[in-house]
Design an enzyme around this catalytic site. Structure first.
Site, PDB file in Angstrom:
ATOM      1  N   ASP A 190      40.879  44.072  33.015  1.00 11.42           N
ATOM      2  CA  ASP A 190      40.893  42.726  33.603  1.00 11.42           C
ATOM      3  C   ASP A 190      39.876  41.863  32.876  1.00 11.42           C
ATOM      4  OD1 ASP A 190      41.030  40.482  35.267  1.00 11.42           O
ATOM      5  OD2 ASP A 190      39.701  41.359  36.772  1.00 11.42           O
ATOM      6  N   HIS A 237      43.458  43.633  36.996  1.00  6.69           N
ATOM      7  CA  HIS A 237      42.816  42.989  38.140  1.00  6.69           C
ATOM      8  C   HIS A 237      43.232  43.619  39.468  1.00  6.69           C
ATOM      9  CE1 HIS A 237      40.612  39.597  39.805  1.00  6.69           C
ATOM     10  NE2 HIS A 237      41.625  39.270  40.574  1.00  6.69           N
ATOM     11  N   SER A 260      39.067  40.614  44.043  1.00  2.00           N
ATOM     12  CA  SER A 260      38.946  39.282  43.468  1.00  2.00           C
ATOM     13  C   SER A 260      38.036  38.399  44.327  1.00  2.00           C
ATOM     14  CB  SER A 260      40.338  38.666  43.289  1.00  2.00           C
ATOM     15  OG  SER A 260      40.295  37.514  42.480  1.00  2.00           O
TER      16      SER A 260
END
EC number: 3.4.16.-
Length: 464
Positions: free
Chosen positions: A385, A437, A179
């Site tokens: 994601d 994610h 991320s």
């Protein structure tokens, strides 16, 4: 600028010179056992490392050594989560790659059968200050948080930490994150590369890094995200076309018309988990009061089906229960300054801080520099994601114009396709099928196979 960099290096050198190398300091950080922990054969350590004495800034770490028969032969792997403001202990350690999972009651731990500490010694760092148990004695520091200071203090942490744990000096070292750690990881790798070039026989033996569903390049991330929404039937044609008409993806700030178009499009999603668009979202018991009996039954059925595959969308809640327990904090040598707020998975003081001082629009120049330096670099992407989707990553990587060494092919996890991969000169790209994610959370077996190939420097398997 050069003088500032020199002063920083001198400060790092001073930190190294004044840090204790005694076994005593290391032993003070040893975790005898965590509350509710099953018996294990590997060692654990946790505690604080001061990164700025005058401001009282200290970062909290947790080391879980390898469970293999010879942990001293295994590399050291630093894991960083993003946000900015989210805890590597909450996510990386407790949901993804760490040796333990937390029970629903927040009282007990159980073993993660796909822990990455079978392959490496895992170092989890809560960074920057304000995240998790990491703290500062100077409240104005929160207004000065940013990419540059985070990278510098992560480097200071590593050098000081290695003086406390000298057995990890010169050990093969890798950095992995996901991320917004798509900023933290390459930026720290760049700092280490610069530091290593400035000194003979440097202690950090950086071999490479790997990032998952990373923020890489703002323009391409934006375009790739909108493309993913439309191509995965999350938004209507009308919403998609309205965004394309009103949004300039190269602008520093979106116009009001663009913001409005995105806001309207987001309503098309429905109440889903945007980090994993095909799995159920967490519905705490108190949120079920307004559901019909049929809706509750369907929620229970869907959740049960996924729980049978070891997926639980509410694990973040269990972490917040567990790490706020006083006996857990004592066992981890955490919160000894009695921080006046609860431990949270993502810190409001950082996550909601609009004063984040600097955030580079693109990491691509750093990638080019570190590819040229010969570091091993892998980028992976869970393909369900929608927040930092695979399309965004592919657009960003395309801007590097790397020569293809091994063309796109499916790789295998057990007897199933684990994803797809393409190998370039200096970089390997991997998709992970059915992962959101947090790839190791959604597809733990595939993620472990991915790690093994990365550490070995081998291409992923074409067959099962």
């Amino acid at each position: 600028m050069a003088r500032t960099h020199l002063l920083f290096l001198l400060f790092v050198l001073l930190s190294l010179a004044t840090s204790s190398t005694s076994t005593k300091e290391q032993e003070e950080d040893r975790i005898k056992a965590l509350p509710g922990q099953p018996k294990v054969g590997f060692s654990q350590f946790s505690g604080y490392v001061t990164v700025n004495e005058s401001h009282g800034r200290s970062l909290f770490y947790w080391l879980t050594e390898s469970s293999s028969h010879s942990p001293h032969t295994k590399p050291l792997l630093l894991w960083l989560n993003g946000g900015p403001g989210c805890s590597s202990i909450a996510y990386g350690a407790s949901e993804e790659i760490g040796p333990f999972r937390i029970s629903k009651t927040g009282c007990n731990l159980y073993l993660n059968n796909f822990s990455w500490n079978t392959e490496a010694n895992l170092l989890f760092l809560e960074s920057p200050v304000g995240v998790g148990f990491s703290y500062t004695n100077t409240s104005s520091d929160f207004e000065e948080s940013g990419d540059e200071r985070t990278a510098q203090e992560n480097l200071i942490f590593l050098i000081s930490w290695m003086s406390r744990f000298p057995q990890y000096r010169y050990r093969d070292f890798y950095i992995v994150g996901e991320s917004y750690a798509g900023h933290y990881v390459p930026q720290l790798a760049q700092k280490i590369h610069e530091y290593n070039n400035a000194y003979k026989n440097p202690v950090i033996n950086l071999k490479g890094f790997m990032v998952g569903n990373p923020e890489m390049d703002k323009n391409n991330d934006r375009l790739g995200t909108i493309t993913y929404w439309w191509s995965h039937a999350m938004i209507s044609d009308a919403s998609y076309n309205r965004i394309l008409k009103n949004c300039d993806f190269t602008a520093d700030r979106f116009s009001k018309e663009c913001d409005s178009a995105i806001y309207v499009a987001a309503a098309d999603f429905g109440d889903i988990d945007q980090y994993s668009i095909y799995t159920p979202k967490c519905v705490p018991p108190q949120d079920q009061t307004n559901q019909t009996k049929f809706e509750q039954m369907m929620q229970m059925h869907t959740t049960k089906r996924f729980l049978e595959d070891q997926y639980d969308p509410c694990t973040e809640n269990y972490a917040e229960i567990y790490y706020n327990r006083p006996e857990v904090q004592r066992a981890m040598h955490a919160n000894h300054t009695a921080i006046p707020y609860k431990w949270t998975a993502c810190s409001d003081s950082v996550f909601n801080n609009w004063n984040w001082r600097d955030s580079d629009n693109s990491m691509l120049p750093i990638y080019k520099e570190l590819i040229a330096a010969g570091l091993r670099i892998w980028v992976y992407s869970g393909d369900t994601d929608s927040v930092i989707p695979v399309t965004a990553t592919r657009y960003s990587l395309g801007k590097l114009n790397l020569r293809v060494k091994t063309r796109w092919y499916p790789w295998y996890s057990g007897n199933q396709v684990g994803g797809r991969t393409e190998v370039y000169e200096g970089l390997t790209f991997v998709t992970v099928r059915g992962a959101g994610h947090e790839v190791p959370f959604f597809q733990p077996q595939s993620a472990l196979i991915l790690l093994r190939s990365f550490l070995a420097g081998n291409e992923l398997s074409r067959s099962y």
